[in-house]
Design a protein around this motif. Structure first.
Motif, PDB file in Angstrom:
ATOM      1  N   LEU A 154      -2.760  -4.121  -3.925  1.00  0.00           N
ATOM      2  CA  LEU A 154      -2.065  -4.817  -5.002  1.00  0.00           C
ATOM      3  C   LEU A 154      -1.742  -3.813  -6.100  1.00  0.00           C
ATOM      4  O   LEU A 154      -2.614  -3.082  -6.555  1.00  0.00           O
ATOM      5  N   LYS A 155      -0.494  -3.769  -6.505  1.00  0.00           N
ATOM      6  CA  LYS A 155      -0.111  -2.995  -7.693  1.00  0.00           C
ATOM      7  C   LYS A 155       0.120  -3.997  -8.810  1.00  0.00           C
ATOM      8  O   LYS A 155       0.929  -4.918  -8.671  1.00  0.00           O
ATOM      9  N   LEU A 156      -0.579  -3.818  -9.913  1.00  0.00           N
ATOM     10  CA  LEU A 156      -0.515  -4.769 -11.024  1.00  0.00           C
ATOM     11  C   LEU A 156       0.481  -4.295 -12.082  1.00  0.00           C
ATOM     12  O   LEU A 156       0.491  -3.130 -12.459  1.00  0.00           O
ATOM     13  N   VAL A 211      13.213   6.632   2.635  1.00  0.00           N
ATOM     14  CA  VAL A 211      12.354   6.050   1.594  1.00  0.00           C
ATOM     15  C   VAL A 211      10.972   5.754   2.188  1.00  0.00           C
ATOM     16  O   VAL A 211      10.791   5.762   3.407  1.00  0.00           O
ATOM     17  N   ASP A 212      10.019   5.482   1.316  1.00  0.00           N
ATOM     18  CA  ASP A 212       8.694   5.068   1.782  1.00  0.00           C
ATOM     19  C   ASP A 212       8.681   3.539   1.895  1.00  0.00           C
ATOM     20  O   ASP A 212       9.675   2.884   1.544  1.00  0.00           O
ATOM     21  N   PRO A 213       7.597   2.908   2.386  1.00  0.00           N
ATOM     22  CA  PRO A 213       7.659   1.462   2.651  1.00  0.00           C
ATOM     23  C   PRO A 213       7.936   0.583   1.433  1.00  0.00           C
ATOM     24  O   PRO A 213       8.479  -0.508   1.580  1.00  0.00           O
ATOM     25  N   ASP A 214       7.569   1.027   0.221  1.00  0.00           N
ATOM     26  CA  ASP A 214       7.847   0.168  -0.938  1.00  0.00           C
ATOM     27  C   ASP A 214       8.954   0.728  -1.828  1.00  0.00           C
ATOM     28  O   ASP A 214       9.181   0.251  -2.944  1.00  0.00           O
ATOM     29  N   VAL A 215       9.653   1.750  -1.321  1.00  0.00           N
ATOM     30  CA  VAL A 215      10.956   2.157  -1.860  1.00  0.00           C
ATOM     31  C   VAL A 215      10.909   2.691  -3.303  1.00  0.00           C
ATOM     32  O   VAL A 215      11.839   2.496  -4.080  1.00  0.00           O
ATOM     33  N   ASP A 216       9.814   3.332  -3.661  1.00  0.00           N
ATOM     34  CA  ASP A 216       9.816   4.034  -4.951  1.00  0.00           C
ATOM     35  C   ASP A 216       9.970   5.540  -4.761  1.00  0.00           C
ATOM     36  O   ASP A 216      10.193   6.267  -5.716  1.00  0.00           O
ATOM     37  N   ARG A 217       9.853   5.999  -3.526  1.00  0.00           N
ATOM     38  CA  ARG A 217      10.006   7.432  -3.251  1.00  0.00           C
ATOM     39  C   ARG A 217      11.189   7.673  -2.334  1.00  0.00           C
ATOM     40  O   ARG A 217      11.378   6.966  -1.349  1.00  0.00           O
ATOM     41  N   ALA A 256       0.844  -1.198   0.000  1.00  0.00           N
ATOM     42  CA  ALA A 256       0.000   0.000   0.000  1.00  0.00           C
ATOM     43  C   ALA A 256       0.880   1.250   0.000  1.00  0.00           C
ATOM     44  O   ALA A 256       0.471   2.305   0.476  1.00  0.00           O
ATOM     45  N   SER A 257       2.113   1.087  -0.551  1.00  0.00           N
ATOM     46  CA  SER A 257       3.019   2.222  -0.719  1.00  0.00           C
ATOM     47  C   SER A 257       3.146   3.031   0.568  1.00  0.00           C
ATOM     48  O   SER A 257       3.501   2.490   1.601  1.00  0.00           O
ATOM     49  N   HIS A 258       2.802   4.306   0.544  1.00  0.00           N
ATOM     50  CA  HIS A 258       3.003   5.174   1.704  1.00  0.00           C
ATOM     51  C   HIS A 258       1.767   5.237   2.602  1.00  0.00           C
ATOM     52  O   HIS A 258       1.742   6.015   3.553  1.00  0.00           O
ATOM     53  N   ASN A 259       0.745   4.423   2.317  1.00  0.00           N
ATOM     54  CA  ASN A 259      -0.461   4.463   3.166  1.00  0.00           C
ATOM     55  C   ASN A 259      -0.140   3.950   4.572  1.00  0.00           C
ATOM     56  O   ASN A 259       0.796   3.187   4.759  1.00  0.00           O
TER      57      ASN A 259
HETATM   58 MG    MG Z   1       5.582   3.986  -2.697  1.00  0.00          MG
END
Ligand code: MG
Length: 449
Positions: A106-108, A240-246, A96-99
């Motif tokens: 789910l990111k597809l 970084v954010d939890p899923d490391v894209d930011r 859930a990215s930064h939520n």
């Molecule tokens: Mg993210």
């Protein structure tokens, strides 16, 4: 209000209040049916609920005959890259990215490693809603494989980029503090920094999903990192954010540069080395336009959202692109926002610069942004947008995404949220006071409608 949100970019919800295993299975069966039997890469961030959601994802995929390649806890960009490398039909990142902590999603990802676009997303939703699932018989049920090298592949690919000189960075022996928010970054960021011979001090490195701060890497959430950078006299800090894209950068003085400057630094570096358009979303700072002018590049703006930026980058053969929330995209690596990439580019540039990160940032054009939101109770967003266009029809208006009104060195951007009943108001100017004043004026105008 339903706690499950289904959109073309995936599904997300609060665990126990909408995002249940049966919903997850429904959508992953739909995705698996849509991509056809074949390999699908599955990775997840470190959320406490990740294993439960991932198990449902895998179950749904196997049931429709997909073979699952489980790459474990890793950044979302690592999942995107693994899809390409392993020549999979698609991928699912459980994140859930930064939520906040109670969310998951789910990111597809399609076979090219990009997030599914609107058309693909609509198909998946249609399959789910019509229960159009390609269930297979016992002997066709998919298999699970575990691939353990995805993170190392990701790091190796970054170090092999022609814009990165690992030995130069290594020679600087940078002292770096990294804040991974106990997200997936703990699996990747410290290792990348160590391979670059940095003296690494980590905070919140354990990928256990217990976020010790609000997960967005915005300045107000980085006080622990800022303190640490100062107390250990580090050269630089990264969050970084939890899923490391930011990615967010903190100076040696313990001051956050602001997320806009993550992309600005990367653009400043790449635009000097490489021709080609720079693709950014409509909200990104004018710093990018000023840099593009300096280096004789063109800026192309898209709607807000990674998929809009990434697909446009592919179409325009862009040199670099990204989003102002700390998301850097370099096509030679892959067309997705990537925080480890941002770290390597920042250290490379700092190594070549030979000074302090605060001095490097001061050399960039200086702008200040203000971001606010307004809750809409009675009025429809379209009504608000029409009133603004009428009132400010003499101004220069850009309609790429919502309404952006531009003056010489200032702008305001007003756009309804896709997921919440709110309108976002962002402004930018050469001083903080001026940016605040512009934002205030438009907030008042909208509240008066
Ligand atoms: Mg993210």
């Amino acid at each position: 209000m339903s706690r499950l949100m289904v959109s073309v970019s995936g599904i997300r919800g609060i665990i126990g209040e909408g995002l249940t295993p049966s919903e997850v299975i429904k959508y992953t069966q739909a995705f698996g049916t849509y991509v056809g039997s074949g390999k699908v890469v599955v990775g997840r961030d470190s959320r406490v609920t990740g294993e439960m959601v991932k198990s449902a994802v895998i179950s749904g995929l196997l049931a429709v005959g997909c073979d699952v390649i489980d790459i474990g806890i890793c950044p979302t960009p690592t999942v995107q890259m693994a899809v390409e490398k392993l020549k999979a039909r698609g991928g699912i990142a459980v994140t859930a990215s930064h939520n906040p902590i109670e969310w998951n999603a789910l990111k597809l990802i399609d076979s090219s490693g990009l997030f599914v676009d609107e058309e693909q997303g609509k198909k998946v939703i249609e399959y789910a809603e019509k229960s159009n699932f390609n269930y297979v018989i016992w002997e066709k049920i998919g298999k699970i494989d575990h691939y353990k090298n995805a993170i190392q592949d990701h790091i190796n690919a970054i170090l092999k980029l022609k814009y990165i000189d690992p030995d130069l960075i290594r020679s600087k022996e940078f002292k770096v503090v990294a804040d991974c928010v106990n997200g997936a970054g703990g699996t990747t960021v410290p290792q990348l920094l160590r391979e670059l011979n940095c003296d690494v001090i980590t905070i919140n490195e354990e990928p256990n999903g217990l976020f010790p701060r609000a997960p967005e890497p915005v300045p107000e959430n980085l006080s622990e990192l800022c303190e640490k950078v100062k107390s250990v006299k580090a050269d630089i800090g990264f969050a970084v954010d939890p899923d490391v894209d930011r990615l967010a950068v903190v100076s040696e003085n313990g001051v956050p540069l602001g997320e806009e400057y993550t992309l600005a630094l990367a653009v400043n570096y790449i635009a000097q080395k490489k021709r080609g358009p720079i693709v950014v979303n409509a909200s990104v700072s004018k710093v990018i336009d000023d840099l593009a002018e300096k280096y004789h590049s063109k800026v192309i703006r898209t709607k807000v959202g990674e998929i809009h930026v990434a697909t446009r980058m592919r179409k325009e053969n862009a040199a670099i692109g990204g989003e102002g929330n700390g998301g850097v995209i370099l096509p030679e690596l892959h067309l997705g926002r990537d925080a480890p990439l941002g770290i390597a580019l920042t250290l490379q540039q700092l190594a070549e610069f030979g000074g302090k990160i605060s001095d490097l940032q001061k050399k960039l054009p200086q702008y200040y942004q203000v971001k606010r939101k307004i809750n809409l109770d009675q009025v429809e967003p379209e009504q608000v947008m029409e009133k603004i266009v009428d009132e400010f029809s003499d101004e220069k208006i850009d309609r790429t995404d919502g309404i952006k009104i531009l003056w010489d060195n200032e702008w305001v951007h007003i756009r309804p949220s896709n997921t919440e009943p709110i309108i976002r108001v962002m402004s930018e100017a050469k001083t903080q006071e001026q940016a605040e004043a512009i934002c205030y004026k438009f907030m008042k105008f909208i509240e008066g409608i």
